[in-house]
Design a protein around this motif. Structure first.
Motif, PDB file in Angstrom:
ATOM      1  N   SER A  62       0.813  -1.219   0.000  1.00 50.64           N
ATOM      2  CA  SER A  62       0.000   0.000   0.000  1.00 50.64           C
ATOM      3  C   SER A  62       0.844   1.266   0.000  1.00 50.64           C
ATOM      4  O   SER A  62       0.334   2.354  -0.317  1.00 50.64           O
ATOM      5  CB  SER A  62      -0.933   0.008   1.216  1.00 50.64           C
ATOM      6  N   GLY A  80       1.282   6.788  -0.636  1.00 48.51           N
ATOM      7  CA  GLY A  80       0.338   5.825  -0.102  1.00 48.51           C
ATOM      8  C   GLY A  80      -0.850   5.677  -1.036  1.00 48.51           C
ATOM      9  O   GLY A  80      -1.391   6.672  -1.525  1.00 48.51           O
ATOM     10  N   ALA A  82      -4.739   4.693  -2.191  1.00 47.51           N
ATOM     11  CA  ALA A  82      -6.080   4.834  -1.606  1.00 47.51           C
ATOM     12  C   ALA A  82      -6.561   3.468  -1.135  1.00 47.51           C
ATOM     13  O   ALA A  82      -6.486   2.484  -1.872  1.00 47.51           O
ATOM     14  CB  ALA A  82      -7.035   5.405  -2.637  1.00 47.51           C
ATOM     15  N   ARG A  83      -7.044   3.423   0.103  1.00 52.00           N
ATOM     16  CA  ARG A  83      -7.551   2.164   0.657  1.00 52.00           C
ATOM     17  C   ARG A  83      -8.729   2.482   1.571  1.00 52.00           C
ATOM     18  O   ARG A  83      -8.568   3.144   2.595  1.00 52.00           O
ATOM     19  CB  ARG A  83      -6.474   1.422   1.460  1.00 52.00           C
ATOM     20  N   GLN A  86      -9.313   5.908   3.346  1.00 48.59           N
ATOM     21  CA  GLN A  86      -8.057   6.642   3.226  1.00 48.59           C
ATOM     22  C   GLN A  86      -7.790   6.992   1.757  1.00 48.59           C
ATOM     23  O   GLN A  86      -7.659   6.114   0.912  1.00 48.59           O
ATOM     24  CB  GLN A  86      -6.890   5.824   3.787  1.00 48.59           C
ATOM     25  N   GLU A  88      -5.581   8.597  -1.471  1.00 50.36           N
ATOM     26  CA  GLU A  88      -4.185   8.561  -1.880  1.00 50.36           C
ATOM     27  C   GLU A  88      -3.449   9.747  -1.265  1.00 50.36           C
ATOM     28  O   GLU A  88      -4.006  10.840  -1.135  1.00 50.36           O
ATOM     29  CB  GLU A  88      -4.102   8.615  -3.403  1.00 50.36           C
ATOM     30  N   TRP A  89      -2.219   9.542  -0.868  1.00 45.48           N
ATOM     31  CA  TRP A  89      -1.453  10.622  -0.253  1.00 45.48           C
ATOM     32  C   TRP A  89       0.008  10.565  -0.680  1.00 45.48           C
ATOM     33  O   TRP A  89       0.481   9.556  -1.203  1.00 45.48           O
ATOM     34  CB  TRP A  89      -1.561  10.554   1.275  1.00 45.48           C
ATOM     35  N   ARG A 113      -1.386   1.766  14.155  1.00 50.72           N
ATOM     36  CA  ARG A 113      -1.812   3.097  14.583  1.00 50.72           C
ATOM     37  C   ARG A 113      -2.179   3.089  16.057  1.00 50.72           C
ATOM     38  O   ARG A 113      -2.753   2.130  16.560  1.00 50.72           O
ATOM     39  CB  ARG A 113      -3.035   3.560  13.785  1.00 50.72           C
ATOM     40  N   THR A 180      -4.142  14.900   2.511  1.00 53.36           N
ATOM     41  CA  THR A 180      -4.691  13.566   2.757  1.00 53.36           C
ATOM     42  C   THR A 180      -3.716  12.646   3.495  1.00 53.36           C
ATOM     43  O   THR A 180      -4.072  11.508   3.814  1.00 53.36           O
ATOM     44  CB  THR A 180      -5.077  12.907   1.423  1.00 53.36           C
ATOM     45  N   THR A 181      -2.502  13.112   3.756  1.00 53.66           N
ATOM     46  CA  THR A 181      -1.532  12.302   4.482  1.00 53.66           C
ATOM     47  C   THR A 181      -2.096  11.975   5.872  1.00 53.66           C
ATOM     48  O   THR A 181      -2.548  12.874   6.578  1.00 53.66           O
ATOM     49  CB  THR A 181      -0.194  13.037   4.637  1.00 53.66           C
ATOM     50  N   PRO A 182      -2.092  10.696   6.279  1.00 52.19           N
ATOM     51  CA  PRO A 182      -2.631  10.351   7.606  1.00 52.19           C
ATOM     52  C   PRO A 182      -1.992  11.174   8.712  1.00 52.19           C
ATOM     53  O   PRO A 182      -0.765  11.338   8.763  1.00 52.19           O
ATOM     54  CB  PRO A 182      -2.276   8.864   7.738  1.00 52.19           C
TER      55      PRO A 182
END
Length: 267
Positions: A62, A80, A82-83, A86, A88-89, A113, A180-182
């Motif tokens: 991923s 990363g 898209a999942r 979440q 894409e980032w 996490r 969009t980055t976690p």
């Protein structure tokens, strides 16, 4: 420059000169193996080609991580896919971003996490960074004014995280993260960025900057390799424990089939 000497040296080893640099944000790039060996020990696959571009992929495919020193000005890139919820980032960091700060982000990619809600600004506040708002932008600056962390939002709604460090001579680096980055990854980055711990560099790899404090230390090769191996060993142990736990968990997505008796032959 101050000098320290380590005790307890064994026979047959020649001490080597290294330097502790503060602030770590201005320590220069460093040895990329600090990042890559931890990822390898955590089960990441090396997908590098003969072009010289370093490319690694997470075990679940991923996330992809690359290091490109050849395309000017050179950069680290983490993407990363898209999942589920979440999106894409992407994170792009300058070539001279210290590996200790890169590792703050990439190490976190190998861990589950946390249950707590991430807060990008909290690690900066703990280190007395100065925070302020400018319209739609939120900005934090290190106490010495040499490093920064911004959240920028344009009038068209586009947003990104922007961070970096620069000395009085204009030497430094910058990093950008898509909105969009976690957040737990951006928090891990800000924690590493604000850390007061120095970065270590060998002889000949100390930046020429009037804004850094340098402490000289003499180290044995066995000491240095021991610290590096301890980091790799910790990654392998965590990976083994995580994989063992996953393998031992009961499968909740499928029900056990009821036992069906088989009729035996009668005589």
């Amino acid at each position: 420059m101050t000098t320290s000497r380590w005790s307890g040296w064994g026979p047959g080893e020649q001490a080597e000169q290294h330097y502790l640099i503060q602030p770590r944000a201005l320590a220069g790039g460093g040895d990329i193996r600090h990042v890559t060996e931890f990822l390898r020990a955590s089960g990441w696959r090396d997908k590098s080609k003969n072009s010289g571009l370093l490319l690694m992929e997470s075990p679940d495919r991923s996330v992809r991580f690359s290091y490109d020193p050849f395309t000017q000005p050179g950069r680290w890139t983490i993407r990363g896919a898209a999942r589920g919820p979440q999106a894409e980032w992407e994170a792009v960091l300058g070539l001279h971003t210290p590996v200790e700060i890169i590792a703050g982000l990439t190490d976190q990619l190998t861990r589950p996490r946390s249950a707590h809600a991430p807060n990008v600004w909290a690690p900066l506040a703990e280190q007395s960074w100065h925070a302020r708002r400018e319209g739609q932008h939120q900005i934090a600056t290190s106490p010495d004014g040499l490093a920064w962390m911004h959240f920028r939002q344009n009038a068209d709604g586009r947003a990104l995280w922007w961070a970096g460090a620069r000395d009085g001579q204009g030497i430094g680096w910058s990093a950008q993260f898509t909105s969009t980055t976690p957040m737990h990854l951006v928090e891990a980055f800000s924690t590493a960025l604000a850390s007061p711990e120095p970065a270590m560099r060998p002889l000949g790899r100390v930046p020429h900057s009037a804004q850094i404090k340098v402490t000289s230390v003499s180290l044995l090769p066995s000491q240095l390799s021991g610290w590096q191996q301890a980091r790799v060993t910790a990654a392998r142990a965590a990976t083994w424990a995580r994989n063992s736990f996953t393998a031992s968990r009961p499968r909740t997505g499928s029900r056990a089939r009821p036992h069906t008796a088989t009729a035996g032959r009668t005589r």
